[in-house]
Structure formats: C-alpha cells, structure tokens
Design a protein around this motif. Structure first.
Motif, PDB file in Angstrom:
ATOM      1  N   CYS A 276      -1.101  27.012 -50.371  1.00  0.00           N
ATOM      2  CA  CYS A 276       0.108  27.443 -49.646  1.00  0.00           C
ATOM      3  C   CYS A 276       0.363  28.933 -49.851  1.00  0.00           C
ATOM      4  N   GLY A 277      -0.123  29.480 -50.966  1.00  0.00           N
ATOM      5  CA  GLY A 277       0.032  30.909 -51.230  1.00  0.00           C
ATOM      6  C   GLY A 277       1.434  31.324 -51.621  1.00  0.00           C
ATOM      7  N   GLN A 278       2.339  30.360 -51.848  1.00  0.00           N
ATOM      8  CA  GLN A 278       3.733  30.683 -52.114  1.00  0.00           C
ATOM      9  C   GLN A 278       4.283  30.047 -53.393  1.00  0.00           C
ATOM     10  N   CYS A 279       3.726  28.936 -53.836  1.00  0.00           N
ATOM     11  CA  CYS A 279       4.299  28.214 -54.974  1.00  0.00           C
ATOM     12  C   CYS A 279       3.951  28.886 -56.299  1.00  0.00           C
TER      13      CYS A 279
ATOM     14  N   PHE B 152      -7.570  32.623 -50.838  1.00  0.00           N
ATOM     15  CA  PHE B 152      -6.239  32.475 -50.227  1.00  0.00           C
ATOM     16  C   PHE B 152      -6.224  32.960 -48.777  1.00  0.00           C
ATOM     17  N   LYS B 153      -7.354  32.863 -48.094  1.00  0.00           N
ATOM     18  CA  LYS B 153      -7.492  33.525 -46.790  1.00  0.00           C
ATOM     19  C   LYS B 153      -6.547  32.972 -45.723  1.00  0.00           C
ATOM     20  N   ILE B 154      -6.159  31.716 -45.822  1.00  0.00           N
ATOM     21  CA  ILE B 154      -5.327  31.140 -44.753  1.00  0.00           C
ATOM     22  C   ILE B 154      -3.905  31.681 -44.794  1.00  0.00           C
ATOM     23  N   THR B 155      -3.341  31.797 -45.978  1.00  0.00           N
ATOM     24  CA  THR B 155      -1.944  32.238 -46.087  1.00  0.00           C
ATOM     25  C   THR B 155      -1.797  33.642 -46.669  1.00  0.00           C
TER      26      THR B 155
ATOM     27  N   ALA C 190      -0.567  40.041 -52.953  1.00  0.00           N
ATOM     28  CA  ALA C 190      -0.401  41.021 -51.872  1.00  0.00           C
ATOM     29  C   ALA C 190       0.942  40.859 -51.162  1.00  0.00           C
ATOM     30  N   ASP C 191       1.760  39.897 -51.613  1.00  0.00           N
ATOM     31  CA  ASP C 191       3.019  39.596 -50.934  1.00  0.00           C
ATOM     32  C   ASP C 191       4.204  40.115 -51.758  1.00  0.00           C
TER      33      ASP C 191
ATOM     34  N   GLY D 156      -5.308  50.031 -55.254  1.00  0.00           N
ATOM     35  CA  GLY D 156      -4.378  50.125 -54.129  1.00  0.00           C
ATOM     36  C   GLY D 156      -3.475  48.918 -53.975  1.00  0.00           C
ATOM     37  N   ALA D 157      -3.496  47.995 -54.945  1.00  0.00           N
ATOM     38  CA  ALA D 157      -2.688  46.772 -54.858  1.00  0.00           C
ATOM     39  C   ALA D 157      -1.261  47.092 -55.304  1.00  0.00           C
ATOM     40  N   VAL D 158      -0.363  47.277 -54.360  1.00  0.00           N
ATOM     41  CA  VAL D 158       0.971  47.800 -54.651  1.00  0.00           C
ATOM     42  C   VAL D 158       1.757  46.883 -55.579  1.00  0.00           C
ATOM     43  N   VAL D 159       1.835  45.606 -55.248  1.00  0.00           N
ATOM     44  CA  VAL D 159       2.625  44.677 -56.057  1.00  0.00           C
ATOM     45  C   VAL D 159       2.064  44.596 -57.467  1.00  0.00           C
ATOM     46  N   LEU D 160       0.762  44.446 -57.577  1.00  0.00           N
ATOM     47  CA  LEU D 160       0.125  44.339 -58.894  1.00  0.00           C
ATOM     48  C   LEU D 160       0.364  45.597 -59.716  1.00  0.00           C
ATOM     49  N   GLN D 161       0.201  46.759 -59.123  1.00  0.00           N
ATOM     50  CA  GLN D 161       0.374  48.006 -59.875  1.00  0.00           C
ATOM     51  C   GLN D 161       1.821  48.182 -60.321  1.00  0.00           C
ATOM     52  N   GLU D 162       2.768  47.766 -59.472  1.00  0.00           N
ATOM     53  CA  GLU D 162       4.184  47.862 -59.868  1.00  0.00           C
ATOM     54  C   GLU D 162       4.485  46.926 -61.039  1.00  0.00           C
ATOM     55  N   LEU D 163       3.943  45.721 -60.994  1.00  0.00           N
ATOM     56  CA  LEU D 163       4.152  44.768 -62.086  1.00  0.00           C
ATOM     57  C   LEU D 163       3.523  45.275 -63.378  1.00  0.00           C
ATOM     58  N   ALA D 164       2.322  45.826 -63.262  1.00  0.00           N
ATOM     59  CA  ALA D 164       1.634  46.342 -64.446  1.00  0.00           C
ATOM     60  C   ALA D 164       2.396  47.512 -65.062  1.00  0.00           C
TER      61      ALA D 164
END
Length: 446
Positions: A329-332, A355-358, A363-364, A406-414
């Motif tokens: 689902c890519g969300q849970c 996670f190609k479908i969702t 990245a979200d 370039g992974a924005v969410v990951l870099q911000e979390l790190a």
C-alpha cells in the motif's frame, strides 16, 4: 476488583471465562477446543494432517497447549476477572506462564480498552511437574513462515543446517498470496494448518464484545509445536528478533508490548513449560533472538530471489479478501518501516521497484510523521516494527548512500536525527550489525 472509576467496564465484567474440553480426531486431523462465557459457547477448530501420531503422548500434550493459549481470543470478548480451567489441571510452571500470557499478551488490548487486568485470577487444579528427556541433535526443523524479511532470512540460514520445512497457518480455504509467493521461492515443503475461529468473533461489534489485539504469535507457536510433533520434526525455529522484546510504551508503570508473544520473555516461559513435559517435545527457539532488525535488513538485501515476492504490508493480510491488496500500500506503518530498514542496504532503484505501484514511502513528504514516530519523535505505532535506535541508525546509514543524496524526506529526517544528543554513532550502528544480548539457540545451530 479495584479499578479506577475512569476505566471503562463492560457489563459482563463480573463473569467467569471457562475452559471446557478439547478433542482430537486423528482420522480428520481436527483439534476442537471449547470455551464458554455467560452461557455463550465458543468453539475453535484447527486442522492439520491426519494420522496415528495424533494420539502419541507428545501430540496430546501439544494439542493441550494449543487449547490453553487459544482461549485468549475468546476471553477478550468480555475480559472477566476470573478464568476457570475446569477439568484441565496445570503445573505451577504452566499456571505462571498462562497468567503472564494473558496479562502481558493482552497489555495492548487492556490499554486501548481502558481496562485493568492486574487482579486476574486463574482457577485450576494443580498437576505434578515433570522433566523432558534430554534433546538430541536437531535434524528436522519446522520454520513458521509469514513471508516477511525475518522469516525469509531465518529459512535461508536454517536450511543450511537441517532438513527444513515451512509452517503456514491460514483460515479454511483462504491463503495469503503475500505468504504463498515467497514460500514458493524457498522451494521447501510446507506443513499447513487451518485455523477456524468461532464465527461469533467476526460479529464482535454486533454482539457487544470487546475487541483488540491478542498475542497471536503465542497461539501460532503452540500450533507449530503440534505440527512439528505430527510431522516428526525435532525443532520449531522462530523468527523473532531482539527488538521484539522492547515495549511499545509504558502505561501505569507497566510495559505494554505489541510484540509480547515474540519477546524473549515469552520465549523463555514457553521453553520452560516445554522442558517440564515428560514426553519428548521439539526444541523451540528463535534464531533471531540476539539479532537486530538492522542486521536482518542487511541479510535480506543479499537475498535477491525474494525481492519481487515478499510483502509485509498490513493490507496484504486483511481477513476480508475483497479488501486485501495484492501489492504494497506504501502508506501503512509496516510499509514505512520495511522501506526504512532496507534503505541502507538496497539500492534506491531496487526499493522504488518494490514499491512501484504506490511509490516508495521515503519519497512521500506526507509520511514524514510516520517516519518520525518510528524514530522516537512521536508515539511508536502498535505494529511489529523495530526499536527506535535501529530506525535512527537506518536513517543515518541510508542518507550517506550516494544514490540517496537527492532524497529530500530522507535527508531531512537524517539531519534531524543527527542533531539529537542521543543520535547513534557509527560505532553504535556497527554494534547493531553484530549479535546483541542472549539467545536460546542450541549449540552448533548457527
């Protein structure tokens, strides 16, 4: 019962939950367990391969253990303060273990329903204890298999050391593709059990039952021991890692652990009960007891054959097939955790394919809050996810990968984690990739 007036009490709280009897039909391979509460009868049935071994001493003892642990699913409908074992006598070790199984295993259920179960009384006649025969070397192993990264890693380790088979439990005539697909990749034989819970449980809201999480892994552990006896296997090898022992939260001074029946405490208690059974019983232990989820993620990353078939998403296991997803689902919370724990070890493109479908959770931006909860900056979800420091180490390690700059969410979390005074160091992360703590794995089984 001394319970705060603020705690919600169901109308049948003064009732008694009663164990009835269990029967085994060797010709059909069916174990039937009976329970009752306020005149309402509950029946659970488990189907395993039929045959004469059903009436060996070991099989009868194992069936009785299933009967003892499966009762928790029906007790929770009203959670009364007294459990009456009726004609079933318990040893002192069994009585202590069963009480902990109810209290700790229903910790999340009690928390969510604002109940105090601390004065739970179990009434049972006492039976004499025994001592199991000394175990011989393990030649034939049964591995309970859920299709996730933990059980896949264990299968690939155990098959090097023993004649291994998978153990899969499903509802009658209903199989989960999220289990069947990776099980097929193993190429190993499957010992199957069908568990049919009383249909009244599916009408909980209509019938006014309390509802919530039960320690299902404990029930499946007992089922696996019975299956191993029937299939003449001498070990049940679980896939419960070190972080499963870490409580989800503390409530009224007591730990509440969503994963209690995957914990070291449960494992030790269950092993103690098995050790006092006069009949020769299978060994029971978790191969991952001293391994972190970070270690599991590293190991799984190298098992390319499974990357296209495994699926730990919660929505792959909905009981209603019409609502069940055939993709991540890519969300849970589970999707977020699996993405996070694999990110240090799998190429970014490989996770995008998974996670190609969702779309990949990392990245979200809308899922940043769920990731922060995994990192300890929010309430830890009631899910089978890793410990906070494992997740923090995963974020820091993943953010250093060249393909993640370039992974924005990951870099911000790190960046957030790196600024915390208790952020894991490189040495801390390295230590998580080595065995930690104690384990119950027999000598020579690594």
């Amino acid at each position: 019962m001394s319970v705060s007036s603020k705690l919600r009490q169901p109308p049948v709280r003064g009732s008694v939950f009663r164990y009835g009897n269990w029967t085994a039909d060797e010709q059909l391979g069916v174990l039937t367990c009976g329970y009752s509460l306020d005149g309402r009868e509950f029946t659970e049935r488990v189907t395993l391969p039929p045959g004469p071994r059903w009436h060996t001493d070991a099989a009868r003892v194992a069936a009785r253990l299933v009967f003892l642990l499966a009762g928790v699913s029906y007790y929770k409908t009203a959670a009364p303060p007294v459990i009456d074992l009726g004609p079933t006598a318990l040893t002192e070790a069994e009585l202590a273990f069963l009480r902990e199984f109810y209290l700790q295993g229903l910790g999340e259920f009690a928390y969510r329903n604002a109940l105090d179960l601390s004065d739970l009384r179990i009434e049972a006649a006492l039976a004499p204890g025994g001592r199991a025969p000394i175990s011989t070397s393990i030649q034939r192993a049964l591995v309970p298999f859920g299709g996730g990264i933990d059980s896949i890693v264990v299968v690939e380790r155990v098959r090097r050391l023993a004649d291994a088979a998978l153990f899969v439990v499903n509802r009658p005539s209903d199989r989960f593709e999220a289990i069947e697909a990776p099980a097929a990749v193993t190429g190993l034989p499957i010992v199957r059990a069908e568990r049919e819970i009383d249909p009244q449980l599916l009408r909980s809201a209509e019938l006014g039952f309390l509802n919530g999480h039960v320690p299902v892994t404990g029930i499946l552990s007992a089922l696996a021991v019975l299956a191993a006896v029937l299939d003449q296997r001498d070990a049940v090898v679980m896939s419960n890692e070190w972080s499963a022992s870490v409580p989800t939260l503390e409530y009224q001074g007591r730990p509440v652990n969503h994963q209690y029946s995957k914990s070291a405490s449960f494992e030790a208690g269950f092993r103690q009960v098995l050790s006092e059974i006069p009949a020769r019983m299978p060994e029971y232990f978790s191969w991952l007891r001293d391994r972190t989820e970070l270690w599991v993620g590293q190991e799984f990353a190298a098992l390319d054959a499974y990357h296209g078939s495994f699926r730990s998403c919660n929505k792959a296991f909905y009981s209603d097939p019409a609502r069940r997803l055939d993709h991540w689902c890519g969300q849970c919370d589970k999707c977020c955790f699996i993405d996070l724990i694999l990110a240090p070890f799998l190429p970014a493109e490989a996770l995008r394919q998974i996670f190609k479908i969702t779309g990949e959770p990392l990245a979200d931006p809308g899922l940043a809050g769920k990731f922060r909860a995994l990192l300890g900056a929010g309430a830890k979800p009631f899910e089978c996810v890793g410990e906070v420091n494992e997740c923090r180490a995963a974020v820091l390690l993943a953010a250093r990968r060249d393909d993640r700059f370039g992974a924005v969410v990951l870099q911000e979390l790190a960046l957030e984690v790196a600024g915390w005074p208790d952020a894991p160091s490189a040495a801390n992360a390295a230590a998580m990739l080595a065995p930690v703590g104690e384990n119950f794995v027999p000598a020579g089984y690594r």
